[in-house]
Design a protein around this motif. Structure first.
Motif, PDB file in Angstrom:
ATOM      1  N   LEU A  16       0.826  -1.208   0.000  1.00 56.80           N
ATOM      2  CA  LEU A  16       0.000   0.000   0.000  1.00 56.80           C
ATOM      3  C   LEU A  16       0.861   1.260   0.000  1.00 56.80           C
ATOM      4  O   LEU A  16       0.507   2.258  -0.632  1.00 56.80           O
ATOM      5  N   ALA A  17       2.007   1.220   0.695  1.00 59.04           N
ATOM      6  CA  ALA A  17       2.909   2.369   0.688  1.00 59.04           C
ATOM      7  C   ALA A  17       3.484   2.593  -0.711  1.00 59.04           C
ATOM      8  O   ALA A  17       3.595   3.739  -1.172  1.00 59.04           O
ATOM      9  N   GLY A  18       3.837   1.518  -1.403  1.00 60.38           N
ATOM     10  CA  GLY A  18       4.330   1.641  -2.776  1.00 60.38           C
ATOM     11  C   GLY A  18       3.267   2.163  -3.719  1.00 60.38           C
ATOM     12  O   GLY A  18       3.541   3.000  -4.576  1.00 60.38           O
ATOM     13  N   LEU A  19       2.051   1.681  -3.562  1.00 59.20           N
ATOM     14  CA  LEU A  19       0.949   2.158  -4.398  1.00 59.20           C
ATOM     15  C   LEU A  19       0.657   3.624  -4.123  1.00 59.20           C
ATOM     16  O   LEU A  19       0.424   4.402  -5.060  1.00 59.20           O
ATOM     17  N   ALA A  20       0.692   4.020  -2.859  1.00 60.85           N
ATOM     18  CA  ALA A  20       0.433   5.418  -2.505  1.00 60.85           C
ATOM     19  C   ALA A  20       1.514   6.333  -3.075  1.00 60.85           C
ATOM     20  O   ALA A  20       1.211   7.418  -3.580  1.00 60.85           O
ATOM     21  N   SER A  21       2.771   5.903  -3.020  1.00 58.84           N
ATOM     22  CA  SER A  21       3.832   6.739  -3.578  1.00 58.84           C
ATOM     23  C   SER A  21       3.727   6.828  -5.095  1.00 58.84           C
ATOM     24  O   SER A  21       3.993   7.890  -5.682  1.00 58.84           O
ATOM     25  N   PHE A  22       3.325   5.755  -5.754  1.00 53.70           N
ATOM     26  CA  PHE A  22       3.126   5.797  -7.203  1.00 53.70           C
ATOM     27  C   PHE A  22       1.982   6.722  -7.570  1.00 53.70           C
ATOM     28  O   PHE A  22       2.085   7.517  -8.519  1.00 53.70           O
ATOM     29  N   MET A  23       0.890   6.670  -6.822  1.00 53.69           N
ATOM     30  CA  MET A  23      -0.242   7.557  -7.091  1.00 53.69           C
ATOM     31  C   MET A  23       0.142   9.013  -6.838  1.00 53.69           C
ATOM     32  O   MET A  23      -0.322   9.911  -7.536  1.00 53.69           O
ATOM     33  N   TRP A  24       0.997   9.255  -5.843  1.00 51.83           N
ATOM     34  CA  TRP A  24       1.458  10.609  -5.551  1.00 51.83           C
ATOM     35  C   TRP A  24       2.280  11.154  -6.717  1.00 51.83           C
ATOM     36  O   TRP A  24       2.148  12.313  -7.091  1.00 51.83           O
ATOM     37  N   THR A  25       3.150  10.314  -7.300  1.00 55.46           N
ATOM     38  CA  THR A  25       3.945  10.770  -8.438  1.00 55.46           C
ATOM     39  C   THR A  25       3.063  11.042  -9.657  1.00 55.46           C
ATOM     40  O   THR A  25       3.333  11.962 -10.418  1.00 55.46           O
ATOM     41  N   LEU A  26       2.012  10.250  -9.840  1.00 54.90           N
ATOM     42  CA  LEU A  26       1.085  10.518 -10.937  1.00 54.90           C
ATOM     43  C   LEU A  26       0.376  11.843 -10.735  1.00 54.90           C
ATOM     44  O   LEU A  26       0.195  12.619 -11.676  1.00 54.90           O
ATOM     45  N   LYS A  27      -0.042  12.123  -9.504  1.00 53.12           N
ATOM     46  CA  LYS A  27      -0.770  13.351  -9.209  1.00 53.12           C
ATOM     47  C   LYS A  27       0.111  14.580  -9.383  1.00 53.12           C
ATOM     48  O   LYS A  27      -0.370  15.629  -9.814  1.00 53.12           O
ATOM     49  N   ASN A  28       1.400  14.460  -9.101  1.00 54.56           N
ATOM     50  CA  ASN A  28       2.308  15.598  -9.196  1.00 54.56           C
ATOM     51  C   ASN A  28       2.924  15.766 -10.572  1.00 54.56           C
ATOM     52  O   ASN A  28       3.763  16.639 -10.760  1.00 54.56           O
ATOM     53  N   GLY A  29       2.535  14.947 -11.541  1.00 55.71           N
ATOM     54  CA  GLY A  29       2.974  15.140 -12.922  1.00 55.71           C
ATOM     55  C   GLY A  29       4.393  14.683 -13.207  1.00 55.71           C
ATOM     56  O   GLY A  29       5.058  15.261 -14.066  1.00 55.71           O
ATOM     57  N   GLN A  30       4.865  13.657 -12.541  1.00 51.97           N
ATOM     58  CA  GLN A  30       6.226  13.187 -12.767  1.00 51.97           C
ATOM     59  C   GLN A  30       6.381  12.519 -14.130  1.00 51.97           C
ATOM     60  O   GLN A  30       7.488  12.453 -14.647  1.00 51.97           O
ATOM     61  N   TYR A  31       5.301  12.035 -14.716  1.00 53.39           N
ATOM     62  CA  TYR A  31       5.375  11.284 -15.970  1.00 53.39           C
ATOM     63  C   TYR A  31       4.739  12.036 -17.133  1.00 53.39           C
ATOM     64  O   TYR A  31       4.381  11.438 -18.137  1.00 53.39           O
ATOM     65  N   ASP A  32       4.616  13.353 -17.041  1.00 53.28           N
ATOM     66  CA  ASP A  32       3.929  14.111 -18.079  1.00 53.28           C
ATOM     67  C   ASP A  32       4.739  14.210 -19.372  1.00 53.28           C
ATOM     68  O   ASP A  32       4.211  14.010 -20.450  1.00 53.28           O
ATOM     69  N   ASP A  33       6.016  14.535 -19.282  1.00 57.86           N
ATOM     70  CA  ASP A  33       6.822  14.765 -20.477  1.00 57.86           C
ATOM     71  C   ASP A  33       8.023  13.823 -20.464  1.00 57.86           C
ATOM     72  O   ASP A  33       9.120  14.202 -20.078  1.00 57.86           O
ATOM     73  N   LEU A  34       7.812  12.603 -20.905  1.00 55.05           N
ATOM     74  CA  LEU A  34       8.885  11.616 -20.864  1.00 55.05           C
ATOM     75  C   LEU A  34       9.905  11.816 -21.977  1.00 55.05           C
ATOM     76  O   LEU A  34      11.086  11.554 -21.805  1.00 55.05           O
TER      77      LEU A  34
END
Length: 51
Positions: A16-34
């Motif tokens: 759950l901690a790994g899933l929460a950190s992944f969702m946090w990175t999605l929300k903050n736009g870490q994967y927007d411009d690869l």
């Protein structure tokens, strides 16, 4: 058998901690411009430190 009562909640908590950190990175736009970063490193000039 008693070890499972400790290991299963720890494994679920880590998952759950790994899933929460992944969702946090999605929300903050870490994967927007690869591709932008990959192209930027090739197109920029030599702007390193002058030795």
């Amino acid at each position: 058998m008693i070890d499972f009562f400790f290991l299963v909640p720890i494994a679920i908590g880590l998952g759950l901690a790994g899933l929460a950190s992944f969702m946090w990175t999605l929300k903050n736009g870490q994967y927007d411009d690869l591709e932008g970063a990959a192209q930027r490193i090739l197109l920029e000039g030599n702007e390193g430190p002058d030795y």
